[in-house]
Design a protein around this motif. Structure first.
Motif, short mmCIF file in Angstrom:
data_model
loop_
_atom_site.label_atom_id
_atom_site.label_comp_id
_atom_site.label_asym_id
_atom_site.label_seq_id
_atom_site.Cartn_x
_atom_site.Cartn_y
_atom_site.Cartn_z
N PRO A 57 61.05 27.45 47.47
CA PRO A 57 61.13 26.74 48.76
C PRO A 57 61.07 25.23 48.56
O PRO A 57 60.31 24.73 47.73
CB PRO A 57 59.88 27.21 49.50
N CYS A 58 61.89 24.51 49.32
CA CYS A 58 61.85 23.05 49.30
C CYS A 58 60.58 22.59 50.01
O CYS A 58 59.91 23.39 50.67
CB CYS A 58 63.10 22.50 49.99
N PRO A 59 60.20 21.32 49.91
CA PRO A 59 58.94 20.86 50.53
C PRO A 59 58.89 21.12 52.04
O PRO A 59 57.84 21.45 52.57
CB PRO A 59 58.94 19.35 50.23
N VAL A 60 60.03 20.99 52.71
CA VAL A 60 60.02 21.19 54.16
C VAL A 60 59.72 22.66 54.49
O VAL A 60 58.91 22.99 55.35
CB VAL A 60 61.36 20.76 54.80
N SER B 216 50.73 26.81 63.12
CA SER B 216 51.41 26.82 64.41
C SER B 216 52.92 27.06 64.26
O SER B 216 53.61 27.22 65.26
CB SER B 216 51.18 25.48 65.12
N ASP B 217 53.41 27.08 63.04
CA ASP B 217 54.86 27.22 62.83
C ASP B 217 55.27 28.69 62.92
O ASP B 217 54.53 29.59 62.52
CB ASP B 217 55.26 26.65 61.47
N ARG B 218 56.49 28.92 63.42
CA ARG B 218 56.99 30.29 63.51
C ARG B 218 57.17 30.89 62.11
O ARG B 218 57.27 32.09 61.95
CB ARG B 218 58.31 30.31 64.26
N ARG B 219 57.28 30.04 61.10
CA ARG B 219 57.50 30.53 59.73
C ARG B 219 56.22 30.48 58.88
O ARG B 219 56.29 30.53 57.66
CB ARG B 219 58.65 29.76 59.08
N PHE B 220 55.07 30.37 59.57
CA PHE B 220 53.79 30.43 58.89
C PHE B 220 53.70 31.79 58.16
O PHE B 220 53.80 32.84 58.78
CB PHE B 220 52.69 30.31 59.95
N HIS B 221 53.56 31.73 56.85
CA HIS B 221 53.50 32.94 56.03
C HIS B 221 54.75 33.82 56.12
O HIS B 221 54.67 35.03 55.93
CB HIS B 221 52.24 33.77 56.34
N ALA B 222 55.90 33.23 56.40
CA ALA B 222 57.15 33.98 56.37
C ALA B 222 57.64 33.99 54.92
O ALA B 222 58.07 32.95 54.40
CB ALA B 222 58.19 33.35 57.29
N GLU B 223 57.56 35.14 54.27
CA GLU B 223 57.85 35.19 52.83
C GLU B 223 59.31 34.90 52.53
O GLU B 223 59.66 34.54 51.41
CB GLU B 223 57.46 36.56 52.26
N THR B 224 60.18 35.07 53.51
CA THR B 224 61.61 34.85 53.26
C THR B 224 62.07 33.47 53.72
O THR B 224 63.27 33.22 53.80
CB THR B 224 62.44 35.91 54.01
N VAL B 225 61.13 32.56 54.00
CA VAL B 225 61.52 31.24 54.50
C VAL B 225 62.50 30.56 53.52
O VAL B 225 62.33 30.62 52.31
CB VAL B 225 60.27 30.35 54.75
N ALA B 226 63.54 29.97 54.08
CA ALA B 226 64.57 29.30 53.28
C ALA B 226 65.39 28.42 54.20
O ALA B 226 65.29 28.53 55.43
CB ALA B 226 65.48 30.33 52.60
N CYS B 227 66.17 27.54 53.61
CA CYS B 227 67.03 26.67 54.40
C CYS B 227 68.27 26.33 53.57
O CYS B 227 68.38 26.76 52.43
CB CYS B 227 66.26 25.40 54.81
N PRO B 228 69.20 25.57 54.13
CA PRO B 228 70.41 25.27 53.36
C PRO B 228 70.10 24.57 52.04
O PRO B 228 70.86 24.68 51.08
CB PRO B 228 71.21 24.35 54.29
N GLN B 229 68.96 23.85 51.96
CA GLN B 229 68.63 23.14 50.72
C GLN B 229 68.11 24.08 49.63
O GLN B 229 68.34 23.85 48.45
CB GLN B 229 67.55 22.06 50.98
#
Ligand code: ZN
Ligand code: ZN
Ligand code: FE
Length: 762
Positions: free
Chosen positions: A161-164, A173-186
């Protein structure tokens, strides 16, 4: 001045599907919102919570756990005990405690509404990112390598995962708090388009747009999706669909269609509220709908049938592709004919190279193969036709806990297997027909993956009675200390009873195509008095010869010939069945029948539907098993009809349902010009009448008031509804398959239920 309310503590243990579904972040948010202190953690197969605060707020917290849980979670039990409050001021997620025990793995979840909105929001940093997910959605089972569910044990571990993204992961408070599949175009996986042979044409968004453009002009695209490859074509393009069918060697089997929104579904099919909810559910199954006559769809999708399989986009990649193509797309499994679907890139290139014009690929590994699930709605209920993506591997309870771990290897066709530990049955996703080495290899890889995931090492194997099936050999070759054998139709009825928690005797109506009987004949229309321990065959369809054996499933005229041999003088009624069949072939089959060569005796409901279709002149050759029955159901529609004669004879130790007068009446009616739809409807009502009447008598004779319905014939909505209605009118309690389907996909679970019982009681 008011004093602070006394602080109490509580310890909760929650079991069910509660890991990998965003449950801990949910608990964290809830506790924080209510101002409670404490912690939450994953323990083996459960979530443990320590929470402290005022008693009334704790009660609110416990109530909200049930009502506000994430959409994919399934809470089976909440154990609650009071605990000492030790002054925790904040609420935290602590480390998982791992222990050796079987626990559920969450199924894959379709893209949620939040992620879909972000996907098409040009201001969002994940605008058009084909791997957008959050704690509420995204892949699970297909990318998990081991438990507990953390990124390093999934195929997302290849993407740092990138820093963001890392900050989102760490922000409560984030919807991706502990979302193991979090990712983005970077930092996320990448998608590209290539030609057969491997030359890359484009990457990223351009690849998706080019693929969509190619679909619009009729290309066949191999798409690496969630649980494997799909072959994709424009659902409005006849020529493209014909090309796909030719290459895939699939001439008539219906093809499923994917669209992006519910409005798109409504443009092509009639959708009830219940069907709409099912389409939008987290599992996003294929739902069998009635297509609209006005729909701009190719007629080659489901020839002769009144149902069309439709699903909504369930990954961001699907959303983008559909948005680009701007039309419904056929999404069919990426395989040749009935082979297992391809999942790996190299495997896809090799196996689909001659089937597809282009490959749309991504580099997030698929670890477990998983086909699309198929469901239909009958009255107010859902009937599962194929249980796979989104539904498996959620465990199904057994009514008794197995004293030893069990592997039930399942049936010969439409195979699934079931691994059991205690009262938890982990039913595999649909595997397919165990007829060749490739299917066997797929079985073994799925089995190894299941054993590792659920940490179950079975000591008991369960198999069918048939000595010659590959599944039988497979069970024996596992080399386990004990092998238990279970009759096919007993397994059907046991499966239905067991999922309803019933262990007492029931009357079971088992209607399907083929199962190996304990007398060595082909069974498939049986009424059993059964419990988990055993069964007694209380009634059957009258035996008829099947000239050509297995060939008869594809050549309904052969089944008609078998019944004609029982019809005495009234052979004229059968004459429409042989139209177009070469005389020499027919004479050859008649000789086989009279000499008893390759003509097994069969009491099969599937074959009776075939015979009816043949004498009505509807179908003499089928391109897949069950085609004739599906067409008869379509022809019958909702036409109201009275039964034709279907006598119930006394066969000594059992009742015999004799369909010969029924087939004669159908053939004669058709030859006298009676409407074929009406005759198809009368056929359905005749079968329903005979089945319900036999079950009623058997129930009365044995003092039983519960009837269980199992077997693939109950995928026929009209038959199911009519039999259920007649039995209910006779004041009988009716059990129908709910968590598993009526067809052979449920056999392994039924085998497991019988084996668990026998291990305890014998
Ligand atoms: Zn989401
Ligand atoms: Zn990122
Ligand atoms: Fe069956």
């Amino acid at each position: 001045m008011k004093g602070a309310p006394p602080v109490a503590g509580r310890r909760l243990r929650i079991t069910g599907v509660v890991q990998g579904v965003g449950f801990r972040p949910f608990v964290h948010r809830l506790a924080t919102r209510l101002g409670l202190g404490g912690w939450v953690r994953n323990v083996a197969g459960a979530v443990e919570i320590h929470v402290e605060g005022p008693e009334d707020v704790l009660a609110l917290f416990v109530g909200a756990l049930g009502t506000e849980a994430p959409p994919v979670a399934r809470i089976d039990a909440v154990e609650s005990a009071s605990a000492t409050a030790d002054g925790a001021e904040s609420f935290i997620i602590t480390h998982s405690i791992d222990a050796d025990s079987a626990r559920p793995v969450a199924p894959d979840v379709g893209t949620c509404a939040h992620c879909e909105a972000e996907l098409f929001d040009s201001d969002d940093r994940r605008y058009r990112h084909p791997f957008i997910t959050c704690t509420d959605c995204g892949p699970r089972y297909t990318i998990i390598d081991a438990l507990p569910y953390d990124r390093e044990r999934t195929s997302m571990k290849a993407f740092v995962p990138c820093p963001v993204c890392a900050a989102e992961y760490a922000t409560p408070s984030d919807r991706r708090f502990h979302a193991e599949t979090v990712a983005c175009p970077q930092c996320g996986p990448r998608v590209w388009l290539e030609e057969p042979g491997g030359t890359e044409r484009a990457a990223g968004d351009t690849a998706i747009l080019l693929a969509a453009a190619a679909l619009r002009v009729g290309a066949v695209i191999a798409l690496r999706g969630l649980g494997g490859f799909h072959l994709v074509v424009d659902a409005t393009n006849d020529a493209a669909i014909r090309r796909l069918r030719e290459r895939k060697q699939r001439d008539a089997k219906p093809l499923a269609v994917m669209v992006r929104t519910l409005d798109d579904v409504q443009a092509i099919a009639v959708v009830s509220e219940r069907e709409a909810a099912l389409l939008r559910s987290a599992a996003r199954p294929i739902v069998l709908l009635r297509p609209k006559a006005t729909a701009a769809l190719s007629a080659a999708l489901a020839p002769g049938l009144d149902r069309l399989g439709v699903m909504l986009a369930y990954t961001p990649l699907h959303h983008l592709l559909l948005e680009g193509a701007a039309r419904p797309l056929v999404m069919t499994s990426g395989n040749l004919s009935d082979e297992p679907i391809a999942i790996g890139i190299a495997e896809g290139r090799e196996r689909l190279g001659t089937l597809a014009d282009l490959f749309l690929l991504h580099d997030r590994e698929i670890l477990s193969r998983c086909d699309d699930s198929v469901v239909r709605v009958v009255d107010a209920h859902e009937v599962i036709v194929r249980r796979a993506r989104g539904l498996a591997p959620t465990p199904v309870r057994l009514p008794v806990a197995a004293p030893e771990p069990i592997i039930a290897v399942g049936p010969h066709l439409k195979n699934t297997f079931t691994l059991v530990r205690g009262d938890q049955a982990f039913v595999s996703p649909h595997i397919g027909d165990l007829e060749d080495l490739e299917a066997l290899a797929h079985w073994h890889s799925a089995y190894d993956r299941f054993r590792a995931l659920f940490r179950i090492d079975p000591t008991v194997a369960v198999r069918d009675l048939h000595p010659g099936y590959l599944s039988t050999r497979l069970a024996e070759e596992l080399g386990l200390p004990q092998v238990i054998r279970v009759q096919h139709h007993h397994a059907h009825i046991a499966a239905v009873a067991a999922e309803h928690g019933i262990t007492s005797r029931v009357v079971g109506i088992a209607f399907d195509g083929t199962g190996y009987g304990d007398d060595g004949h082909v069974w498939g229309a049986e009424v059993l008095v059964a419990d988990l321990a055993g069964y007694h065959r209380a009634a059957q369809l009258r035996y008829a010869g099947l000239p050509g054996g297995d060939l008869a499933a594809r050549e309904p005229w052969r089944v008609a010939l078998g019944y004609e041999a029982l019809a005495g003088e009234q052979t004229r009624a059968f004459s429409l069945a042989y139209y177009g069949v070469p005389m020499a072939t027919r004479v050859g089959a008649a000789q086989q029948l009279s000499r008893g060569v390759n003509s097994p005796m069969a009491s099969s409901m599937g074959r009776l539907f075939d015979a009816a279709a043949a004498v009505l002149g509807v179908r003499r050759h089928a391109s897949f098993e069950g085609q004739a029955a599906m067409e008869l159901e379509a022809l019958a529609g909702e036409t109201r009809a009275m039964p034709l004669p279907f006598p119930i004879l006394d066969g000594g130790d059992r009742l015999i349902m004799d369909p010969v007068p029924l087939l004669i009446a159908l053939g004669e009616g058709r030859q006298h010009g009676v409407d074929v739809g009406l005759l198809a409807a009368r056929f359905h009502e005749s079968v329903a009448y005979a089945a319900a009447e036999v079950a009623r008598r058997v129930a009365a004779d044995h003092g039983i008031n519960t009837v269980a319905l199992g077997g693939g014939s109950f995928q026929n909505a009209r038959l199911l509804a009519s039999i259920e209605g007649r039995l209910t009118a006779a004041r009988l309690r009716v059990l129908v398959p709910r968590q598993l389907g009526p067809n052979d996909g449920a056999i392994s679970y039924g085998q497991a239920a019988v084996a668990a019982w026998r291990l305890i009681h014998e």
